[in-house]
Design a protein around this motif. Structure first.
Motif, short mmCIF file in Angstrom:
data_model
loop_
_atom_site.label_atom_id
_atom_site.label_comp_id
_atom_site.label_asym_id
_atom_site.label_seq_id
_atom_site.Cartn_x
_atom_site.Cartn_y
_atom_site.Cartn_z
N ALA A 157 -8.51 0.91 -6.42
CA ALA A 157 -7.34 1.21 -5.74
C ALA A 157 -6.60 1.65 -4.42
CB ALA A 157 -6.55 1.67 -7.57
N SER A 158 -7.78 3.15 -4.08
CA SER A 158 -7.35 3.72 -3.35
C SER A 158 -7.76 2.87 -2.05
CB SER A 158 -9.06 5.33 -3.18
OG SER A 158 -8.73 5.77 -2.50
N ARG A 159 -9.09 2.25 -2.80
CA ARG A 159 -9.80 0.77 -1.02
C ARG A 159 -8.28 0.08 -0.63
NH1 ARG A 159 -14.41 0.39 -4.31
NH2 ARG A 159 -13.14 -1.53 -4.62
N LEU A 160 -7.65 -0.23 -1.34
CA LEU A 160 -6.48 -0.69 -1.13
C LEU A 160 -5.74 -0.08 -0.71
CD1 LEU A 160 -7.28 -3.61 -4.12
CD2 LEU A 160 -7.84 -3.77 -1.16
N GLY A 161 -5.24 1.19 -0.96
CA GLY A 161 -4.57 1.92 0.04
C GLY A 161 -2.87 2.59 -0.94
N PHE A 162 -3.93 2.71 -2.51
CA PHE A 162 -3.04 2.47 -3.91
C PHE A 162 -3.22 4.18 -4.36
CE2 PHE A 162 -2.56 -2.22 -3.95
CZ PHE A 162 -1.55 -1.90 -4.20
N ASN A 163 -1.78 5.02 -4.48
CA ASN A 163 -2.19 6.37 -5.20
C ASN A 163 -2.68 5.55 -6.95
OD1 ASN A 163 -1.45 7.91 -2.81
ND2 ASN A 163 0.45 7.37 -2.97
N PRO A 178 0.99 -1.27 0.06
CA PRO A 178 -0.08 -0.27 -0.52
C PRO A 178 0.81 1.36 0.05
CG PRO A 178 -0.92 -1.86 1.03
CD PRO A 178 0.80 -2.01 1.44
N GLY A 179 0.58 2.44 -0.77
CA GLY A 179 1.05 3.55 -0.59
C GLY A 179 2.07 3.41 -2.08
N SER A 180 1.89 2.34 -2.90
CA SER A 180 2.18 2.52 -4.34
C SER A 180 1.85 3.20 -4.82
CB SER A 180 3.23 0.91 -4.66
OG SER A 180 3.99 0.04 -4.00
#
Length: 360
Positions: free
Chosen positions: A28-34, A8-10
């Motif tokens: 993707a946002s729900r999973l913490g991705f940008n 996450p954060g990638s």
């Protein structure tokens, strides 16, 4: 391709800023991705829900370089992105999924049908058409009526015409712009089905239950899922999806449209190397929908469960049908998914609604 999962954060890059890119970005946002979108349209539907957007043509070399350098993985929302752009990203060291081969195969209907038959995913009989003489010869072999389609770029009923006799060959050839085409024999099908499947970077495969599709004017109107099918038909569809995924060394979600000829006899109509309109029902019928599944796959995460927990009727809202939003929002069993498009042009996909029922 590395199987090491992205944390996450990638940052994930998406080529295409329409509704599919928007729903991918939200997942993707729900999973913490940008997420960074590349799309030539300013303020695109996907760009408005993402970290950023690069406004440029899909084949802009500078934009592709920036997207590749910014993103830990890149994907696309529709198959008319230039295959050369995906190849350029991959050559520049970007992790691109699905890969350029899947895109190139899906962009050319002759290449697509040739590949499908080579892996045992049988299609209807077809003929390559590069001239009106080829068309006449194809009609003699396949019979009439037969469906003439451009090899490239047609979708939602565009770039195709039914040819009912050899006498209309010249007019039909002119109607598709005298472009390289394919002539397809008519399929004596009882209904159209589709299967949504995914393959992870580690080769894991997950398949959703079949959906049954109803079209109007060449455009998908409704999907009913899970479709009422026997175990043999579901099994055959899963085998077809697996053969396609493995044959392309595919990573991500794939849509496979099928003609059901009856008694479990299936023919592949076409494949879509992306999340698919006929898989929208999974948003409200499954724990892990097709959009999250695609993000999981390209990021190297474990694939999510595909079992349906509800019966869903998905209906596309085209053009000014989106003005029904107030009434639809008041239906207790309806889940409305609006795409954020400003102009409701006739035939344009503006939203969809999932009507949810228990499985009984």
């Amino acid at each position: 391709m590395s199987s090491k999962p992205l944390p996450p954060g990638s940052t994930l890059g998406i080529l295409g800023g329409g509704q599919l890119g928007r729903m991918l970005s939200q997942a993707a946002s729900r999973l913490g991705f940008n997420v960074v979108i590349l799309d030539p349209e300013e303020n695109s539907p996907a760009g408005r829900v993402s970290q950023g957007q690069i406004v440029a043509a899909y084949d802009d070399p500078t934009a592709l370089r920036v997207l590749g350098q910014t993103s830990q993985a890149v994907t696309f929302e529709f198959e008319n992105v230039p295959a050369a752009s995906v190849a350029q990203l991959a050559q520049g060291g970007a992790l691109v999924a699905p890969g350029p081969r899947a895109l190139a195969v899906a962009q050319d209907r002759v290449e697509e049908k040739t590949f499908l038959n080579s892996v045992g995913a049988t299609t209807v009989d077809f003929a390559v058409v590069d001239s009106v003489e080829d068309l006449i010869a194809g009609l003699e072999r396949l019979g009439t009526p037969a469906l003439l389609k451009t090899r490239r770029e047609g979708y939602d009923g565009k770039g195709q015409i039914w040819v009912t006799s050899a006498a209309m060959a010249a007019d039909a050839w002119h109607s598709v712009g005298e472009r390289p085409s394919v002539l397809e024999a008519k399929a004596a099908f009882v209904r159209e089905l589709s299967v949504i499947a995914a393959r992870g970077r580690d080769g894991q495969i997950a398949v959703y239950p079949l959906g049954e599709n109803i079209h109007s004017g060449g455009v998908l109107k409704t999907t009913l899922a899970p479709a009422v099918v026997d175990a043999a038909t579901q099994g055959r569809a899963e085998a077809i999806a697996r053969a396609v995924l493995e044959g392309l060394d595919y990573v991500g979600v794939l849509g496979v449209e099928l003609f059901d000829l009856g008694n479990g006899d299936l023919r592949v109509n076409e494949i879509a190397p992306r999340v698919h309109n006929t898989g929208h029902w999974t948003q409200d019928g499954c724990v892990c929908d097709q959009f999250e599944q695609h993000i999981r796959a390209i990021a190297g995460w474990p694939l999510g469960p595909t079992k349906a927990h509800a019966q869903v009727e998905m209906t596309n809202l085209l053009g000014d049908e989106v003005e029904q939003w107030r009434a639809l929002a008041g239906e207790p069993d309806a889940r409305l998914h609006l795409y954020g498009k400003a102009e409701a042009r006739p035939g344009r996909k503006m939203a969809h609604v999932n009507r949810v029922k228990g499985l009984g």
